[in-house]
Every structure is written in structure tokens, then in C-alpha cells.
Design an enzyme around this catalytic site. Structure first.
Site, PDB file in Angstrom:
ATOM      1  N   ALA A   1       0.840  -1.209   0.000  1.00 17.74           N
ATOM      2  CA  ALA A   1       0.000   0.000   0.000  1.00 17.74           C
ATOM      3  C   ALA A   1       0.872   1.256   0.000  1.00 17.74           C
ATOM      4  CB  ALA A   1      -0.983  -0.047   1.164  1.00 17.74           C
ATOM      5  N   SER A   2       0.506   2.232   0.803  1.00 15.33           N
ATOM      6  CA  SER A   2       1.194   3.524   0.721  1.00 15.33           C
ATOM      7  C   SER A   2       2.644   3.478   1.166  1.00 15.33           C
ATOM      8  CB  SER A   2       0.441   4.553   1.556  1.00 15.33           C
ATOM      9  OG  SER A   2      -0.863   4.683   1.050  1.00 15.33           O
TER      10      SER A   2
END
Lengths: 636, 381
Positions: free
Chosen positions: A318-319
């Protein structure tokens, strides 16, 4: 008279013939004796020795495993057993009755004992009970005069002092299975244990030592008459791991009840200070032998307690992947640090909408702000311009999608997609939309917590290549400094200025009290501040209908469909020493769930450093303090 | 018919004692001493339980042997048939009311000791056959019908012993009798016929063998087929012998024996133990001693001036030889396992007594070598 003379002559003739025959037969006996005792003597001598000499292996003592400060983590416990030799008892049943008044003997144990006595010869010791307590041992010893034929024997059994806290790193030992037999007779010794996972498996040979042997003379019934010679084996080597046991236990406690993984790594050396995967399991149970019910409950647990999630759990980063994308874009030159993009809440590409996590957008953002606020649109834009293959190359350089080379069995590679990979694996062309997904660490991208920790360490140390390691030394052989792989520092070849920018951006995530996504997890202690990046990995597809009507909250979803909470970080921010990766499976948001864990762990790590744990100490009092009592853990 | 044998004017008791072949007695004592030493070793350096008892038996046996030696040979001849009939009667009693031991019905319990009539028969049969052939001229021996009686003499006890069942003793009886037939002058071709007939009868006889006897023969043919079962004894015996090598492992150092791999080492397998501890030297040495005993027996036999004495001598000598040969050939795996002890050495009173009685007769033959006896029992002057 005459007749008798004739008969005498006949008798003499016949008797001589008879005597001749007898001589021939006697000669045959001597010939046979010559054949057996001269010609075949060597063969029969060997057979006679095989008859009488038994080689008994003596199992070596398994080496201890200690943490980086020399505190024992896996040791051998003396296992007291009570045995019975039936020929030394006056009445076996009576002796067992007397013994049953002194220590508790279950009906099953008694039955097993009686069966053992019947099956073996009367001089063979039969085990009545194992794992006796000290109380029981002393009670038996005191009553020894009333217990002829009963004696206590001491064996060694592996003991993991901190159970589940270190289970995934240390692994466990268990009985040798049929397919593990190599022909080494040591492995066939009853009760012998070998390392089946983790450090116990990787360093099994060294920990095992070499077997000794005892040559004994036995009689036809197998009774040992005397020992002819004895060769004590070499006890196993002591293995020191890089773990900081105290920190490991603090983390383990902090993760209780979660399906999670935390890896803490020393960014300068690659030493793994902690590697925790929860839920754990009790490695002592494997040594003892698992009951079917125990095994079934381990196997059916949805949180997979047997898997070391730190190296074998694969999660979308993800981020936390955004640093990779930013570095790739800066390196390719598609942006400069001050390049701005406008975030309206989504971008459109080929008729599809790609949403930012913030519905109404971030407005104008530069690289630092993009990281600090985790603006998805910014990364869609730069990913699109950089291209998947360049992003992948940067990811690989930082340690994602490749094996980190840690000294543990079972490490997973993860997956960093490229165009070529997709053609090969799925036989499909790459779509640009997939690059956008990859730009925010979703889509095909999968990483292990350890890889994320290594990536973060690479960022924190300014781009020096490290290989994570768990083995500090084997048998006190401190690795020669020149040959220490951890100190053979090689640059990853990433622009220092870019690295600096990324470090500062990550600091903003935590320390920018206005926009930082993890600002609530800021470390307030001066000099201990951390930098980091949150990540929230979606494990389900959000439909347009749902998005329009409001995304369902994590707590309203079944556990398996909730987001993974991630956080990577390092501290102290001014002179990075520790890098951390936190993954909480289906835990929710990275900022709300993973970041506080990272904060607690990094504070603990730095506090432990400040009280002098960085130096290898021999002070026992201090060591005791370092392991941490439950009380100190609760304070944190 | 004859003079009182004990008061033979020719020889007084003192003269007879002087006449005894003392060197032969010494040789027997030497063999017995070796036996005692082996029994001492078999008991791990203990006189008990075997050596001391064996010594007592031997002493008694030697006294009995000397007593027999002094009794006039004519007395033995006169009562030969009587002895035979008594022994045969005892065999019948065993058949009806004997004690069962080791799966065979062999002995009668007589308070102090157990009597094995089959052992006595080894002596009685020799005596009665000798007496029968003593009375036969060369021509009569040549007549086939003349052989019917002695063949029956053999067949009756053999059948009874075989029923016990005791194949070893039966073979011993038949073969010792064969030696008397042979030396008495029975025509060679008759032995040929007997031999062929025996071979022909074997498949039939096989049917009558007991299971364990069949097993012994099969095991002999291939001992390795069942190394832990019936082949175990012979394999372990060969290992013990072979591992002894030329010079042996030393007195009381035999591993096979002392660690109990060797079964029955104090009885039937005592030769194995000796050869393990003293090697081929010891084994050949013992065979040489036996050979010397046989040579002297042979010499004493030939020197007799009466056919009865000579035939008794041939029978006793052959019996002794058969004991030696069968036992040693058996422990070396040359012939199937047959329960025959090693004479003068194996632990056991019965065989010892039989042998010493036999040697007593042989010595009597020697002491009375110049007594001439007419064909019909009278003195031939």
C-alpha cells in the site's frame, strides 16, 4: 586252536581295516578344524565380535541459543525420569504400589510400565514417568531403600525459555521423521531431536555437535557385561542470535491478540533486533510431541500461528510503497522535488476513475506533501510518467520482490510486477491502469514485512546495502570484522539528495502536526523522534455504488475483509539507527493501528539503547533487567 | 565247565592289578582332567555346579572300571545273555513307565540316580554279540541264516530306543554292532547289501522321523536358513570354533561361551568351548589324546587270545570312537545335530559310567588276554 588262530588272523585283518577307517574319519575332523580355525578364522572372528560388541551412540548435548547479549533463549533442561529394572525388584507390582504412594502414577503409566516389563528382558530399564519435578525426585531419592529396582535417570530435553515470543525465529526441534534419515546413526537414536524450523534448522549441524560412542560387550541376551571403550562426543556449538530478547518480548506482548508482524532492524548492520509474528505457538509442545487436538487447532486457526508472517506473509505494501515510486520518478527525472500536481480526489485514465483516499482531494501537492499526506493522485501521476519497469527496478534495489537473504528457512520473495512478468505469468499485456495501482502499492505488488523493514533501513541509512541477519555468532566465533557481511558496506547507488528528501518527507508524516497522517503517533521524547509512512492495504474491491454511498467502515466488515494496517519507520530521525516494519493483518488503518505500535516499539528500542544495551555487557544484574519483567512491559 | 573265575589259579588279584594297563588308565584320567578344566571354565571359574560333581562321578566310575577289570573275562561271557535280557527288560519297562525328559522317554528313577537302560544296552549288546560270534566258526559266520539271531539281538533294543525317541543312541547301537559283525568275519558283500538297503529305506524312514529330527537334518543341510531358530546352535558353534583360530582365546577367555552365545556348552558343545579357548592346537591335542586311547584300546584288543575278548574290545573301542566322532563332527557342522556327548569330557554321569564300564571290560580283556576259551565256553587247553 588252529581254528582260533584263523579267526584271530581274520579278526586282525578286519580290525586293521576298521582302524584305517577310523583314522580317515579322525583326519577328516582335523581337516574340518583346519578349515574352520585357520582358513575361515578371520571371518568367524569378525562374526564373534559382531555377536558380542555393541556400539552405542552417545547423543551430544545440543548447543544453547542465546540472544545478542548472551541471555539464553533455548537451553537444555534436565529431564528427570524414573525407571524400573524388574530383576532388581523383589516384586514388581509391590514396588510400583510403594512408588505410587510417593509420587502420582496414572493407571495409564502403570499399564505402560507393566507392558514394558513384560516385553523386555528383566534387566532392561523401563521408564515409568518422565519430566519429574524436583520435589518428586527428592522424595524418590529419600525413599530409595524401600524401592529396590527403582532409579532416577537424567536426560536432556530442549526448552524454549520464552515459548511463543521467540517461536518463529528459533523454530523448534522434534523427533526425526523417516524421510529425514540420512544414514547417520545418530538420527536413529531413540528420542533424538533435530531442528525443524528457524534457527534450529539453519544451524542444526552446528547445534547438534557430534556423537560420541560407547563400545560395550553384551551377552547373548543383550545384557551389557562391560564397557570396552568410550568416546565422548563434541557438544553442540552455542549460537548467538542478533535478537534483543527484551525488545522481542515487549513487541510480542504489544501484539497480543492480533494477527501481526513486526520486524526491527539495525540500519547500520542489518542485525534483526526483533522479529515477531503473532499469534505464536509453543515450540516446547513440538519437542514434547503434539497431541492431535493441539495440531488441529494450530492448523485450523485463521490467524495461521505456525507461519512466520515476517518472512512468509505477503501483503500489498500500500502507501508504504510510495517512497519507492518517488525515488524511481526522481531518478528518472520525470519530476523534481518541487514539481506540483493537483489532486482533485481522483484522476481519469482510459475512462476509468482512480480515486484518492481523500474524497475531495488534497489540492496542489509537491513530493514532500504527497508523502506526508499520502496523496494517491500525486503517485498516480508520477507512476504513470515513470513506468512500471522503472518502479520495479527501484523496488528491487531497495529490497522488495527479491529474497533478502536472511538466515532463516522459508523466506518468500513477494512480487514486484513488470511487463515481462505479466506476459510470462498471465500471458497478458500490461495496462497502464495497473501501473497506477502499483504506484500506490496495490494491485499485483506483494511484499513481506521483512522486505519492508529492509527497504526502510535502506532509506534510513542513506542507501547503503545491508543484508538482514539473525546469526550473531556460532560457538563464540565472533565474525572477523573484515569478513563480517554486515560491515561490507556497498552503496545502492541512489542519489543521496533524493534519499534525504524521502527521509524528510517521512519525518513530515509523523512530525507535521497539521497534515501528517501519523501525527498522533509522534514520539515526543527529544532525540527519539521517528519518521515513517503509513499504509492501509485494501483486500477487497470497492464498487462504485459503495464508494458513492460511503465506504463501509472496517469494523463493520468480517475480519477477513478488513484492510491490513501497515507502518514502516525509523528512528531517531536525526541519526537513524532502527528501522521498523509493522503489518497488522486485517487490522484497519495504518495510522490508527500500525503507527502506534511502531511508536511504542521504537521508543522501547531507543530506551533500551540509552540504558546501555548497545554494548555487549556481562553484568548479570543488568542482563536481568534487560530481559524485562512483565511489569516493565506493562508500563510501556 | 569252567573253573571259578575269581579263583583262577593262573592269576591272583594282586597279579591282575599289576596286569592292568595303567598307562591306559592314566590317559583316561588325563582326558577327564581336561574335561574338569573345561567345566571349571564353563562355570566362569567355579567348581560348582559342574566340575566338582563330575569329579566325584569320575572317581566312582574309575573304581567301578577297575573292579570290572579284575573280574574274569569268562564270567562276563557266561552272563552276557543274562545281562542282555535284563537290559532289554529294563528298556521295555522304560517304554511302559519311564520318566519323560526333554521330550523323550529315556530313564528310570531309582532314588539316588536315574538309570538309562539304553546306555546299559550299549554294553550288554556288545557282550551278547561277542558271545554269539565267539561260538561261531568261520563257516558258520559265512552262512546267512546264522546271522538271523544276532540281527534280532540288535533289532529289538534298537526299535525300543528309537521309540523313545533317541536316534543318536540307536545309531550308536547299530554301528557298534556293525563293527562286531565286521570283525567277526561276516562277508563283505553282506555289508554292501545292508548299505544299499539302508539308502533305499531312507525315504521310508524319513516318514517315521519326529518333526524335530527332520528339522535337525534340514538345518544341517542349510543352517543359515533359520539363523535364530534351529540353525542357531550350529552357527554359533562354528563361530566359536572359527574365532578361536590356531591358538585360541585363552583359558576362560572364550567370548562365545562365556557370553552365552553357545548353548549347552557344558554338555554336547563342550568341544566347541575347548577349541574356542585353546584353538586348533587344543582341538588337535585332544584328538591326539583320543587317538592314543584308541591305539591302546586297539592294541589291547588284538593281543587277546580269545575271540570273545577281541570282539568285546572291537565293540567297546568302536563305541568310544563313535562318541568322539559324532560329537565333534556334529559341533563342527559336519553331520546333523545328534545328542551325543564328548566322552570323558562332557558333563553328565550316564555316558561317563557307560564308557568307564566299557573300558573296565576292555581292561578285563587285557588282564585276561591269555585266557583261552573254547568255542562253547569251555577252556581250550
Amino acid at each position: 586252536m588252529h581254528r582260533d588262530t584263523e579267526r584271530h588272523k581274520l579278526f586282525t585283518r578286519r580290525a586293521l581295516m576298521l582302524a584305517g577307517g577310523k583314522s580317515v574319519l579322525m583326519t577328516a575332523l582335523i581337516g574340518r578344524m583346519y578349515y574352520l580355525q585357520v582358513i575361515e578364522a578371520d571371518r568367524y572372528r569378525t562374526l564373534a565380535d559382531e555377536n558380542r560388541i555393541n556400539l552405542r551412540l552417545l547423543a551430544p548435548r545440543r548447543g544453547r541459543i542465546v540472544d545478542r547479549f548472551g541471555l539464553p533463549v533455548a537451553d537444555n533442561q534436565q529431564n528427570y525420569r524414573v525407571l524400573l529394572i524388574s530383576e532388581n525388584t523383589r516384586d514388581t507390582e509391590y514396588t510400583l504400589d510403594v512408588l505410587a504412594q510417593i509420587i502420582s502414577i496414572s493407571p495409564a503409566e502403570r499399564r505402560r510400565t507393566i507392558r514394558g516389563i513384560k516385553r523386555n528382558r528383566s534387566f532392561v530399564p523401563v521408564t515409568i514417568r518422565e519430566n519429574l519435578g524436583w520435589q518428586e525426585v527428592s522424595r524418590i531419592e529419600v525413599n530409595a531403600p524401600d524401592l529396590p529396582g527403582i532409579f532416577i535417570d537424567v536426560g536432556q530435553s530442549r526448552s524454549y525459555l520464552y515459548g511463543a515470543d521467540t517461536a518463529h525465529v528459533l523454530g523448534y526441534v522434534a523427533a526425526v521423521s523417516a524421510k529425514e534419515l540420512t544414514g547417520d546413526p545418530l538420527l536413529e537414536l531413540p528420542g533424538f531431536r533435530i531442528g525443524k524450523a528457524g534457527i534450529e534448522k539453519i544451524h542444526d549441524k552446528a547445534l547438534r555437535g557430534s556423537s560420541g560412542s560407547s563400545q560395550v560387550e553384551v551377552n547373548a541376551f543383550g545384557r551389557v557385561i562391560r564397557e570396552l571403550s568410550r568416546n565422548e562426543g563434541q557438544p553442540g556449538a552455542e549460537v548467538a542470535v542478533t535478537l534483543d530478547l527484551g525488545l522481542q518480548r515487549i513487541i510480542s506482548k504489544r501484539l497480543e491478540g492480533k494477527s501481526a508482524s513486526v520486524v526491527v532492524i539495525d540500519v547500520r548492520t542489518g542485525d534483526i533486533l526483533s522479529m515477531v509474528s503473532t499469534p505464536g505457538y509453543d515450540p516446547n509442545a513440538f519437542n514434547r510431541g503434539l497431541k492431535t487436538a493441539e495440531w488441529k487447532s494450530l492448523i485450523s486457526n485463521p490467524m495461521s500461528p505456525l507461519i512466520n508472517k515476517s518472512i512468509a506473509g505477503r501483503y500489498p505494501p500500500a502507501s508504504t510503497f510510495k517512497m519507492v515510486v518517488l525515488l524511481a520518478a526522481l531518478e528518472k527525472g520525470v519530476i523534481t522535488p518541487s514539481t506540483n500536481f493537483f489532486c482533485s480526489g481522483h484522476i481519469e485514465l482510459g475512462g476509468s476513475k482512480f480515486h484518492c483516499w481523500k474524497k475531495h482531494g488534497h489540492g496542489m501537492v509537491d513530493s514532500k506533501m504527497a508523502i506526508a499526506q499520502s496523496c494517491d493522485v500525486y503517485f498516480y501521476e508520477i507512476a504513470k510518467r515513470t513506468g512500471i519497469d522503472r518502479i520495479s527496478a527501484m523496488a528491487n534495489r531497495l529490497g522488495l520482490g527479491v529474497k533478502t537473504g536472511i538466515d532463516l528457512p522459508g523466506e518468500k520473495t513477494g512480487l514486484i510486477p513488470t511487463k515481462k512478468w505479466k506476459r510470462g505469468a498471465l500471458d497478458q499485456p500490461w495496462h497502464q491502469g495497473e501501473t497506477l495501482h502499483a504506484g500506490i502499492g496495490q494491485g499485483y505488488v506483494l511484499t513481506t514485512p521483512l522486505q519492508l523493514a529492509v527497504m526502510t533501513a535502506h532509506i534510513a541509512n542513506g542507501g547503503v546495502a545491508i543484508t538482514p541477519r539473525l546469526t550473531k555468532f556460532v560457538n563464540k566465533q565472533v565474525a572477523d570484522k573484515k569478513n563480517d557481511p554486515a560491515l561490507l558496506q556497498k552503496s545502492l547507488g541512489i542519489n543521496k539528495a533524493h534519499m534525504k528528501l524521502v527521509q524528510e518527507s517521512m519525518s513530515e508524516v509523523v512530525n507535521n502536526l497539521v497534515i501528517g497522517t501519523a501525527k498522533r503517533s509522534r514520539i515526543k521524547e527529544l532525540g527519539m523522534e521517528m519518521a515513517g509512512k503509513t499504509g492501509t492495504a485494501q483486500v477487497r474491491r470497492i464498487s462504485k455504488v459503495e464508494r458513492d454511498g460511503g465506504v463501509v467502515k472496517n469494523k463493520d466488515l468480517p475480519w477477513k475483509e478488513r484492510d491490513h494496517a501497515l507502518f514502516v519507520g525509523f528512528a531517531p530521525v536525526h541519526d537513524p539507527r532502527y528501522a521498523i516494519a509493522v503489518v497488522v493483518e486485517h487490522g484497519g488503518g495504518g495510522s490508527t493501528v500500525a503507527a502506534p505500535i511502531a511508536r511504542d516499539v521504537l521508543v522501547a528500542a531507543q530506551r533500551r539503547n540509552s540504558i546501555g544495551t548497545s554494548a555487549d555487557t556481562n553484568d548479570t544484574n543488568q542482563r536481568q533487567h534487560l530481559v524485562g519483567t512483565n511489569k516493565t512491559i506493562e508500563i510501556l | 565247565m569252567s573253573r571259578n573265575a575269581l579263583n583262577t589259579p593262573d592269576l591272583t588279584v594282586g597279579q591282575k592289578l599289576l596286569n592292568i594297563h595303567w598307562l591306559f588308565v592314566v590317559l583316561l584320567c588325563l582326558a577327564a582332567s581336561i574335561g574338569l578344566a573345561m567345566l571349571y571354565s564353563a562355570a566362569n571359574g567355579n567348581l560348582n555346579p559342574w566340575a566338582s560333581r563330575q569329579f566325584a562321578r569320575f572317581c566312582v566310575g574309575v573304581i567301578v572300571m577297575l573292579a570290572i577289570a579284575l573280574i574274569n573275562i569268562q564270567i562276563w561271557m557266561r552272563y552276557a545273555y543274562l545281562f542282555y535280557l535284563i537290559t532289554l527288560g529294563l528298556l521295555v519297562i522304560v517304554e511302559v513307565a519311564g520318566n519323560v525328559g526333554m521330550g523323550a522317554q529315556r530313564w528310570l528313577s531309582l532314588g539316588y540316580f536315574n538309570l538309562q537302560p539304553s546306555e546299559l544296552m550299549k554294553i550288554s549288546l556288545v557282550l551278547s554279540l561277542a558271545r554269539y560270534f565267539h561260538g561261531a566258526s568261520i563257516d558258520e559266520v559265512g552262512r546267512p541264516t546264522y546271522l538271523i539271531v544276532p540281527l534280532l539281538m540288535i533289532a529289538l533294543p534298537s526299535a525300543l530306543v528309537l521309540r523313545q525317541p533317541d536316534l543318536g543312541t540307536t545309531l550308536l547301537l547299530v554301528m557298534a554292532s556293525g563293527a562286531i559283525f565286521f570283525t567277526a568275519g561276516v562277508r563283505m558283500w553282506k555289508f554292501g547289501v545292508f548299505f544299499v538297503a539302508t539308502i533305499g529305506a531312507m525315504p521310508v524312514a524319513w516318514q517315521f522321523l519326529h518333526e524335530y529330527q527332520k528339522l535337525r537334518v534340514l538345518t544341517f543341510l542349510n543352517p543359515e536358513s533359520d539363523p535364530l531358530g534351529s540353525g542357531y546352535h550350529i552357527i554359533q558353534s562354528k563361530i566359536a570354533l572359527g574365532s578361536g583360530g590356531v591358538f585360541g582365546k585363552g583359558f576362560m577367555q572364550g567370548t562365545q561361551g562365556h557370553l552365552r552365545f553357545l548353548p549347552e556348552m557344558q554338555t554336547d558343545f563342550i568341544f566347541t568351548m575347548l577349541a574356542e579357548e585353546f584353538g586348533m592346537m587344543g582341538g588337535v591335542g585332544l584328538l591326539a589324546l583320543y587317538g592314543l586311547i584308541l591305539v591302546y584300546s586297539f592294541a589291547m584288543t588284538l593281543r587277546s587270545r580269545n575271540q570273545f575278548g577281541r570282539l568285546v574290545g572291537a565293540g567297546i573301542t568302536t563305541t568310544f570312537f563313535l562318541y568322539v566322532f559324532i560329537n565333534i563332527a556334529m559341533v563342527m557342522g559336519l553331520i546333523p545335530v545328534v545328542g551325543v556327548p564328548l566322552p570323558l569330557i562332557s558333563y553328565g554321569g550316564t555316558a561317563m559310567m557307560t564308557l568307564l564300564i566299557g573300558f573296565g571290560l576292555l581292561l578285563s580283556v587285557w588282564v585276561h588276554r591269555d585266557v583261552m576259551i573254547g568255542r562253547l565256553g569251555g577252556d581250550e587247553v
